[in-house]
Design a protein around this motif. Structure first.
Motif, short mmCIF file in Angstrom:
data_model
loop_
_atom_site.label_atom_id
_atom_site.label_comp_id
_atom_site.label_asym_id
_atom_site.label_seq_id
_atom_site.Cartn_x
_atom_site.Cartn_y
_atom_site.Cartn_z
N GLY A 1 0.83 -10.87 -6.70
CA GLY A 1 -0.28 -11.72 -6.28
C GLY A 1 -1.29 -10.96 -5.42
N VAL A 2 -0.77 -10.14 -4.52
CA VAL A 2 -1.64 -9.36 -3.63
C VAL A 2 -2.50 -8.40 -4.45
CG1 VAL A 2 -1.63 -7.57 -1.85
CG2 VAL A 2 -0.09 -9.54 -1.64
N ASP B 1 -5.27 -11.67 4.13
CA ASP B 1 -5.96 -11.00 3.04
C ASP B 1 -5.72 -9.48 3.09
OD1 ASP B 1 -7.64 -10.62 0.95
OD2 ASP B 1 -9.34 -11.72 1.84
N GLU C 1 -3.28 -8.60 -7.64
CA GLU C 1 -4.23 -9.36 -8.47
C GLU C 1 -5.45 -9.78 -7.67
OE1 GLU C 1 -1.27 -11.16 -11.91
OE2 GLU C 1 -1.95 -12.47 -10.27
N ASP C 2 -5.22 -10.15 -6.41
CA ASP C 2 -6.33 -10.57 -5.56
C ASP C 2 -7.33 -9.45 -5.29
OD1 ASP C 2 -5.31 -13.08 -5.43
OD2 ASP C 2 -4.48 -12.91 -3.41
N LEU C 3 -6.87 -8.19 -5.43
CA LEU C 3 -7.76 -7.05 -5.18
C LEU C 3 -8.67 -6.76 -6.37
CD1 LEU C 3 -5.19 -4.71 -3.40
CD2 LEU C 3 -7.18 -5.81 -2.34
N GLY C 4 -8.42 -7.45 -7.48
CA GLY C 4 -9.27 -7.27 -8.66
C GLY C 4 -9.22 -5.84 -9.16
N GLY D 1 0.12 -14.71 4.21
CA GLY D 1 -1.10 -14.98 3.46
C GLY D 1 -2.35 -14.31 4.01
#
Ligand code: ADP
Ligand code: MG
Length: 263
Positions: free
Chosen positions: A109-110, A69, A112-115, A67
């Motif tokens: 998921g990774v 970042d 997506e988190d980076l936008g 998890g």
């Protein structure tokens, strides 16, 4: 909008990593922002971009299984691409993820988190159809299959397409097969073209042009920590990757096919 491309073929030595590094550098030349993700525990992509995995405290393994970042792990490279690097620790990730619910979705998921930080995210898959490749295909808009056009090279293609089919069915119904990229191509013989035509007809696959010629220049690039686009700017190989990258940009703009968007 980010376009996520998985570069996959469970066969080793077909120029997956070389293609990821070279297409990434070519897309940067075209003005796109690019993140390359090393999903191979051998860390060849990380090495070839001038980074020694031994010097890294955190890597993609920590992002996928602990998890951490991704933004804290991503490094910039001389080639102008951003890199989410790998170390040999990634070999444990397969096992660590195996018992994890939702493991197919960890890469998605990774990203997506980076936008919308990157125009392109390109995933360098390991030479297997294991957890990491399935997670890459689950995260991808498209899959590109580097293929060395030799007589027996089709043997793994059916198996890879079976995996793509399963991914579409269970974890990513929007995944599109962008086609094969002919690599290590020996244009002096008709043989390579015949093999390529047979494979693309048998499996109903598009061919991403142009074929990447086999040239000794590629052996020199990784040692320099740069892609061939920097080490041999005007070589045939660099030109071929630039042209292929421009064709991938066009491919990314194509409306999604009915087959894969149907719910
Ligand atoms: P993979 O990631 O599929 O295992 P690599 O990208 O690591 O494959 O390439 C395997 C080997 O082939 C490397 O030594 C690389 O330098 C070499 N190579 C890749 N593309 C070419 C090419 N077009 N001509 C000559 N050698 C190449
Ligand atoms: Mg590789």
């Amino acid at each position: 909008m980010t376009t996520t491309l998985a570069v996959a073929n469970q066969k080793g030595g077909v120029a997956k990593t070389t293609s990821v590094a070279s297409l990434g550098a070519a897309l940067v030349e075209l003005g796109h922002s690019v993140l390359l993700v090393d999903l191979d525990p051998q860390a060849c992509l990380t090495f070839s971009l001038g980074i020694d995995p031994e010097d890294l405290e955190t890597s993609v393994h920590h992002v996928l299984t602990r998890g951490v970042d991704a933004a804290d792990v991503i490094i910039s490279t001389e080639d102008g691409v951003a890199l989410l690097p790998a170390t040999i620790e990634l070999a444990r990730a397969e096992a660590d993820l195996l018992t994890r619910t939702g493991r197919e979705h960890v890469v998605k998921g990774v990203i997506e988190d980076l936008g919308d930080t990157y125009d392109w995210v390109i995933l360098d898959c390991p030479p297997s159809l294991g957890v990491l490749t399935v997670a890459a295909l689950t995260a991808a808009d498209g899959v590109l299959v580097p293929l060395q056009c030799e007589t027996l090279s089709h043997r793994g293609v059916g198996q890879l397409l079976d995996t793509v089919h399963d991914v579409r069915r269970f974890t990513n119904r929007d995944l599109e097969v962008w086609g094969v990229l002919p690599t290590l191509y020996d244009g002096r013989t008709n043989h390579a073209r015949t093999v390529l035509d047979t494979i693309s007809e048998t499996y109903d696959l598009e061919v991403v042009e142009p074929p990447i010629p086999k040239t000794i220049k590629f052996a020199e690039a990784p040692a320099a920590g740069r892609s061939i686009l920097a080490t041999s700017r005007n070589s045939k190989g660099a030109k071929a990757y630039r042209e292929a990258a421009a064709n991938l940009v066009l491919r990314s703009q194509r409306p999604r096919s009915r087959q894969t968007t149907k719910r």
